[in-house]
Design a protein around this motif. Structure first.
Motif, short mmCIF file in Angstrom:
data_model
loop_
_atom_site.label_atom_id
_atom_site.label_comp_id
_atom_site.label_asym_id
_atom_site.label_seq_id
_atom_site.Cartn_x
_atom_site.Cartn_y
_atom_site.Cartn_z
N ARG B 519 0.82 -1.23 0.00
CA ARG B 519 0.00 0.00 0.00
C ARG B 519 0.85 1.28 0.00
O ARG B 519 0.46 2.31 0.56
CB ARG B 519 -0.93 0.02 1.21
N SER B 520 2.04 1.21 -0.63
CA SER B 520 2.93 2.36 -0.55
C SER B 520 2.49 3.52 -1.43
O SER B 520 3.02 4.61 -1.33
CB SER B 520 4.36 1.95 -0.91
N SER B 521 1.48 3.30 -2.29
CA SER B 521 1.00 4.44 -3.08
C SER B 521 0.47 5.52 -2.15
O SER B 521 0.41 6.69 -2.53
CB SER B 521 -0.07 3.99 -4.08
N THR B 522 0.10 5.13 -0.94
CA THR B 522 -0.35 6.10 0.07
C THR B 522 0.72 7.17 0.33
O THR B 522 0.41 8.30 0.66
CB THR B 522 -0.61 5.37 1.40
N PHE B 523 1.98 6.74 0.24
CA PHE B 523 3.08 7.66 0.59
C PHE B 523 3.86 8.15 -0.63
O PHE B 523 4.81 8.92 -0.48
CB PHE B 523 4.06 6.95 1.53
N SER B 524 3.50 7.66 -1.81
CA SER B 524 4.32 7.96 -2.97
C SER B 524 4.13 9.41 -3.43
O SER B 524 3.00 9.89 -3.56
CB SER B 524 3.95 7.02 -4.12
N LEU B 525 5.25 10.06 -3.68
CA LEU B 525 5.19 11.44 -4.16
C LEU B 525 5.45 11.52 -5.66
O LEU B 525 5.95 12.52 -6.16
CB LEU B 525 6.20 12.30 -3.39
N ALA B 526 5.11 10.44 -6.37
CA ALA B 526 5.39 10.40 -7.81
C ALA B 526 4.71 11.53 -8.55
O ALA B 526 5.24 12.05 -9.54
CB ALA B 526 4.96 9.06 -8.38
N ALA B 527 3.53 11.96 -8.07
CA ALA B 527 2.82 13.03 -8.78
C ALA B 527 3.65 14.30 -8.77
O ALA B 527 3.53 15.13 -9.67
CB ALA B 527 1.47 13.26 -8.12
N VAL B 588 0.74 -4.12 -9.10
CA VAL B 588 -0.46 -3.28 -8.94
C VAL B 588 -0.10 -1.98 -8.22
O VAL B 588 -0.51 -0.89 -8.63
CB VAL B 588 -1.56 -4.04 -8.17
N GLU B 589 0.71 -2.10 -7.17
CA GLU B 589 1.08 -0.91 -6.43
C GLU B 589 1.86 0.06 -7.33
O GLU B 589 1.64 1.26 -7.30
CB GLU B 589 1.92 -1.31 -5.21
N ASP B 590 2.72 -0.50 -8.15
CA ASP B 590 3.51 0.33 -9.05
C ASP B 590 2.61 1.01 -10.08
O ASP B 590 2.81 2.17 -10.42
CB ASP B 590 4.58 -0.52 -9.74
N LEU B 591 1.61 0.28 -10.54
CA LEU B 591 0.67 0.88 -11.49
C LEU B 591 -0.07 2.04 -10.85
O LEU B 591 -0.23 3.11 -11.44
CB LEU B 591 -0.31 -0.20 -11.97
N ARG B 592 -0.50 1.85 -9.61
CA ARG B 592 -1.20 2.93 -8.90
C ARG B 592 -0.29 4.15 -8.77
O ARG B 592 -0.73 5.28 -8.90
CB ARG B 592 -1.59 2.47 -7.49
N ILE B 593 1.00 3.87 -8.52
CA ILE B 593 1.95 4.97 -8.38
C ILE B 593 2.19 5.66 -9.72
O ILE B 593 2.17 6.88 -9.84
CB ILE B 593 3.28 4.44 -7.80
N ARG B 594 2.37 4.86 -10.76
CA ARG B 594 2.71 5.43 -12.06
C ARG B 594 1.57 6.25 -12.67
O ARG B 594 1.80 7.22 -13.38
CB ARG B 594 3.13 4.32 -13.01
N LEU B 595 0.35 5.83 -12.38
CA LEU B 595 -0.78 6.58 -12.94
C LEU B 595 -0.78 8.02 -12.47
O LEU B 595 -1.33 8.90 -13.14
CB LEU B 595 -2.09 5.93 -12.52
#
Lengths: 182, 939
Positions: B519-527, B588-595
């Protein structure tokens, strides 16, 4: 008290308690697969009754340089921190020696140890190993630490097996025989 | 020529693919038909990711049915790179047909079939190879292929027996006896075990050679033990074991178990014994007890097997009601503790027996352990004994109350600090003997947090563990726990630092990366451009590429080296990594981040869709290691692992299946690829569909979510799921209407390929252009478009609800929940973009007469962007209040329990700074990233 059994490849999914220790290297898959595909009878684990892994040894067998003598070699021997001081290393090594002798008809078993690691050297001496030679900068990749030369040089320690009754693999001045890494 | 080819090889070896391509093209100018050059060109192209161009060269070479060794070898790499393992099989089959005398080609054909797990074909090839080349080893290849085929889940039980019988016939007819090497012997034993041919097994095993093989081969001895036990020869096995223990000093725990099994053997078979039998049993028990007691005395502190065997024996005697001494168990347990209490593993050794104590024994046990705690800690042996006593006592705590747990936390902390002196002389690379007291204290603080729901107790746990790490730099147990705690506290960069310090690598990524990536997309600052988590995802996925390259290679080596015992295990290992649950969770987590970072385009959607569908059809293996996290919680309480899961929810098959379905459904609607198009455009082999659900049509699966899956979702994730389903249900008819027909999509793809490579797309026959299929991406429809209906009000409402949720949780001290709500709201907005992408194209809207729909989409888009705007502003504002002296003070004040125990105030302040700075960074970064996303989405 522990189960001594062969190392299985799926143990790689469960060896974290051993391999997260700083002195135990985690190699690429090819390393473990190569050992298991070549010397499965020289790779064992000790496991607790619960199934938790306690330690393992991986060894190989081959010829030394141009000599015709087969010998066994301990490549990796490691025990998880919480299972140390239980004699596990000794029973793993004993079995490896037995197989190196009976199956591979080796003349001796050898292993490398950091010159500064006195605890391990004492243990191996207690098990019948003695220093055959000193290999310069064997652990060089770690750089020279506080202990200087002793930290990066290795002792090659040997123990004669039944095919070496006159103990050719033992010499008293081993510590003074210094060689470069091949 | 040779020199030119040499240069190409050198370039390929050095990774200079460009040079290799240029060199090949130069050769091909003069000799356009040179097969090896063409193959090497294909290889260089594959390695430069120029798949379409590589394909045409590769197909040309294949069509010419090569037999040249160098060409075949290079082609293996080309086809592997393209994921076309099945073509490797047919290539070698063809070559072998042309040169039937070549043993090498036959071997390669055999191994290629093993590689794709086509064991039946492999078996037939091995059979032929033995007839033709008269090598004994091919009999064993034949035998093992039959066994592998028998072990496949799809093989019926009748067929399984037949295959094992065939294997048996082959192996017994072999001209050389199986015992020339241990692995052949092992294979023979496995067959005999499966078929229950005990007499034959016995003859083999009791021969001199058999005995000596088992003495030196643990693997063979394992099968031997199984066979003996399966035939009820416990008595005999017990005698053998006793001899090994007493005469050869064997201390393998399995031998002790065999002795115990033999002693208590008849108990189970005769539940109601007569007097004579009772006496017999009692005599056996006494005899075994005497044996172990004597051994334990002789071994002393050298080996703990016999002492623990006494404990195991009493446990079983109690279980079968054989013991005359009601306190037998506790007595041997105490004795064991007295002898081995100073070994770090004593707690684990005794743990399984503690829950069996009852009645008077319980207070007695507690008092006994207490006496090891109320001591002055004079040396490290006393210390280790004290730690074991603390762990055992804690394990058996009858109830957890706040005051008692607080007192324990204080005691553990104080004892920890007092004991540090016993490790003060150790080098920095060593673990401190007192470490576990710090972990016990942290565990206690975690329990108090759970009981009180007051986060300050987690501050204490974190600060104390940080302190302990300064004393014991390699204590990975503390780092693992800190990773969990910092994620709970919303301080992801602090978690990341500890995760990285452990230097997790290779296969450990599969078992341990869940600590960081779950669930690291919660913390990802990719945007906002920070791709840290995306990079971690990529890095942790490298192991699956190595697996595909290496494991197959070593399966082949095990065949040629005749290490048959390893082969079934290698094959399973390869599958476990290839179909790893963690692998797809990361995907899946990476996809959520990349989107949040990559522009949403139809290319991205098409590519991901194919992968998502593959994942849905997979039966996953869960290799993740959760046991690695030290658990010293009482047995009445949840484990440390369960207590410290992010949002208190596990993430497993259920979560993965749900998210795969959500994404697949949205991407499928947005995509023009239907199954027929995908089939044509797919380059590599289609992976095995191992999931039992794969038989259900995808469309049906996507509409249904199972209760057992949904329990792994948080409340907010459930709302998100409901939103996605509603959105998809509403838009489905319009997507289905507007999606161009397959012929048009294929024509478009063919055009693109032609433009790119100058070659037509293989396998696609374009329909004649008679006006029915235009190639501008649209086509005239016979039927009228579906009437546009207003969107369900739930859709816009969802964003208002999430805004309210955010307002409700944003005041919590840890920003984790606020980030969870924020990230799901953002994800919902991105889903809207995915689902409405098709209707952004004015010409498609016009052709399909769906103008009314675009009007209906607008209010939802507005609601989504408004919600994001508010949340983004709010996050940035929250960030301003973090990382301040005031926040640090709250943290430090919360840590009074450990500060009162003498942990330095300034040290705690530094931890406070680390946590609050990390919170500030993630809040600010997330808020700004969201703002950036709003700008790009508003265009």
């Amino acid at each position: 008290m522990s189960v001594l059994r062969p190392l299985h490849v799926d143990d790689l999914f469960r060896f974290n308690n051993i391999n997260l220790d700083v002195w135990t290297e985690t190699y690429d898959l090819g390393f473990y697969l190569q050992y298991l595909a070549t010397w499965p009878d020289l790779c064992y684990v000790q496991a607790a009754p619960s199934g938790r892994l306690m330690g393992y040894v991986m060894g190989n067998a081959g010829r030394e340089g141009t000599s015709s003598d087969w010998h066994g070699h301990v490549t990796a021997l490691t025990i998880a921190p919480e299972y140390r001081r239980l004699g596990l290393a000794r029973s793993l090594t004993t079995l490896l020696e037995l197989v190196a002798d009976a199956v591979y008809t080796g003349a001796f078993v050898d292993l490398f140890v950091r010159c500064q690691n006195q605890v391990a050297i004492d243990m191996y001496e207690g098990m019948g190993y003695s220093v055959w030679r000193r290999i310069r900068e064997y652990y060089g990749s770690l750089g020279r630490g506080r202990e200087g030369r002793d930290e990066e040089d290795a002792f090659d320690m040997r123990k004669p097996l039944s095919r070496d009754p006159s103990r050719h693999s033992v010499r008293s001045n081993g510590r003074d025989v210094i060689v470069d890494q091949a | 020529m040779e020199r030119q080819i040499r240069a190409v090889y050198d370039a390929l070896d050095n990774g200079s693919n460009k040079t290799a391509i240029a060199a090949c093209q130069k050769i091909l100018k003069k000799q356009p038909k040179h097969e090896l050059t063409k193959t090497l060109l294909a290889l260089a192209l594959v390695r430069s990711q120029k798949v379409e161009e590589a394909l045409s060269h590769c197909d040309e070479v294949l069509a010419a049915k090569p037999t040249n060794d160098a060409v075949l070898t290079a082609m293996i790499h080309v086809l592997r790179g393209l994921g076309r393992q099945k073509d490797i099989v047919s290539m070698f089959e063809e070559a072998s047909k042309q040169i039937p005398d070549s043993e090498e080609l036959a071997t390669q054909t055999f191994l290629a079939n093993i590689r794709v797990q086509n064991f039946k074909a492999a078996q037939q090839i091995a059979g032929r190879m033995h007839k033709q080349f008269q090598e004994d080893r091919y009999i064993y290849w034949h035998v093992l292929s039959a066994i592998l085929q028998a072990s496949e889940p799809s093989t019926s039980s009748d067929m399984r027996v037949l295959l094992f019988k065939l294997a048996h016939r082959l192996i017994t007819a072999s001209p050389t006896p199986p015992y020339v090497n241990a692995d052949r012997f092992h294979l023979h034993l496995v067959i005999l075990r499966e078929l229950g041919l005990f007499d034959e097994a016995r003859t083999l095993l009791e021969s001199e050679v058999g005995k000596s093989i088992c003495a030196a081969s643990l693997a063979c001895n394992e099968v031997r033990r199984d066979i003996w036990r399966a035939h009820g020869l416990f008595e005999e096995e017990g005698q053998k074991a006793e001899a090994r223990i007493t005469q050869q000093n064997d201390r393998n725990w399995l031998e002790f178990l065999s002795v115990i099994d033999a002693a208590l053997l008849q108990v189970e078979s005769k539940p109601e014994p007569d007097e004579a039998e009772k006496a017999d049993r009692s005599a056996r028990l006494t005899k075994t007890r005497q044996l172990f007691t004597k051994l334990a005395e002789d071994d002393g502190l050298k080996d703990r097997s016999a002492a623990l065997a006494l404990v195991e024996l009493e446990k079983r005697a109690n279980f079968y009601d054989l013991s005359s001494d009601p306190h037998g168990l506790i007595d041997v347990m105490k004795h064991y503790f007295e002898l081995f209490g100073d070994k770090a593993c004593c707690f684990e050794d005794l743990k399984p027996y503690v829950s069996l104590l009852e009645g008077d024994d319980l207070p007695q046990w507690t008092a006994f352990l207490q006496s090891s705690i109320d001591v002055s800690i004079d040396n490290s042996n006393v210390l280790r004994k004290l730690i074991n006593a603390q762990k055992l006592l804690r394990y058996n705590t009858p109830e957890l109350t706040l005051p008692e747990e607080s007192a324990r936390a204080t005691q553990y902390t104080q004892q920890y600090l007092e004991s540090l002196i016993h490790g003060s002389g150790l080098p920095a690379t060593e673990l401190q003997p007192a470490d576990d007291l710090a972990i016990l204290a942290a565990s206690s603080f975690i329990s108090i947090w759970q009981l009180s729901n007051d986060e300050k107790h987690l501050y204490n746990a974190a600060a104390l563990l940080e302190f302990a790490l300064t004393k014991s730099k390699q204590a990975f147990q503390m780092r693992l726990l800190l990773v969990r705690i910092y994620r709970l506290l919303g301080a992801p960069s602090a978690a990341l630092d500890h995760y990285r310090a452990m230097q997790i690598k290779q296969v450990q990524h599969d078992t341990l990366s869940h600590f960081l990536i779950s669930r690291s997309s919660t913390f990802s600052l990719a945007a906002s451009g920070d791709l840290t988590y995306h990079t971690e995802c990529i890095e942790s996925s490298q192991i699956y590429i190595s697996n595909l390259q290496d494991t197959g290679e070593y399966i082949a080596r095990a065949f040629t080296g005749e290490k048959y015992s390893q082969i079934p295990e290698f094959i399973l290992f390869e599958d476990r990594l290839e179909y790893s649950l963690q692998r797809d969770l990361v995907k899946v987590e990476d996809l959520r981040i990349r989107l949040t970072h990559e522009p949403i385009s139809s290319d991205l959607i098409d590519m991901e869709l194919i992968e998502l569908k593959f994942s849905l059809d997979r039966l996953h293996y869960d290799n993740r290691d959760f046991d690695i996290l030290a658990n010293y919680q009482p047995r009445i309480s949840a484990s440390t692992n369960d207590q410290t899961l992010l949002f208190g929810k596990p993430e497993g098959r259920g979560w993965l299946t749900t998210f795969l379905k959500i994404y697949t459904r949205a991407f499928q609607q947005a995509s023009d690829l239907d199954d027929t198009v995908e089939e044509k455009l797919l380059i590599g082999d289609r992976p095995k569909q191992s999931s039992p659900d794969a038989k259900i049509p995808l469309k049906d699966r996507l509409h249904h979510h199972l209760e057992k899956d949904l329990v792994e979702l948080t409340t907010d994730e459930l709302s998100f799921l409901k939103y996605c389903s509603t959105l998809a249900d509403w838009l489905e008819p319009y997507h289905d209407y507007a999606r161009p027909p397959p012929a048009v999509v294929l024509a478009e793809a063919a055009k693109l390929t032609q433009a790119k490579t100058g070659q037509p797309l293989k396998g696609v026959d374009l329909p004649p252009k008679n006006g029915t299929a235009a190639t501008n991406g649209s086509s005239k429809k016979d039927e009228e478009p579906p009437a546009v209906v207003a969107p369900p009000t739930d859709l816009a409402q969802f964003f208002d609800d999430m805004k309210a949720r955010f307002e409700a949780v944003k005041a919590e001290p840890s920003p984790t929940m606020a980030l969870h709500v924020a990230s799901l709201t953002q994800e919902a907005c991105l889903f809207f973009l995915v689902e409405s992408l098709r209707f952004k194209n004015p010409s498609a809207v016009k052709t399909n007469k769906l103008g009314a729909l675009t009007q209906q989409l607008k209010p939802i888009r507005t609601a989504a962007l408004n919600a994001l705007r508010d949340i983004s502003a709010s996050l940035i504002k929250l960030a301003e209040t973090e990382g301040t002296a005031e926040r640090r003070k709250i943290f430090v004040d919360g840590c009074s329990p450990i500060i009162n125990s003498n942990i330095d105030h300034d040290f705690v302040l530094n931890v406070a700074k680390k946590v609050t700075d990390s919170r500030k960074k993630v809040l600010d970064g997330y808020g700004k990233g969201m703002a950036r996303l709003i700008t790009t989405s508003s265009k």
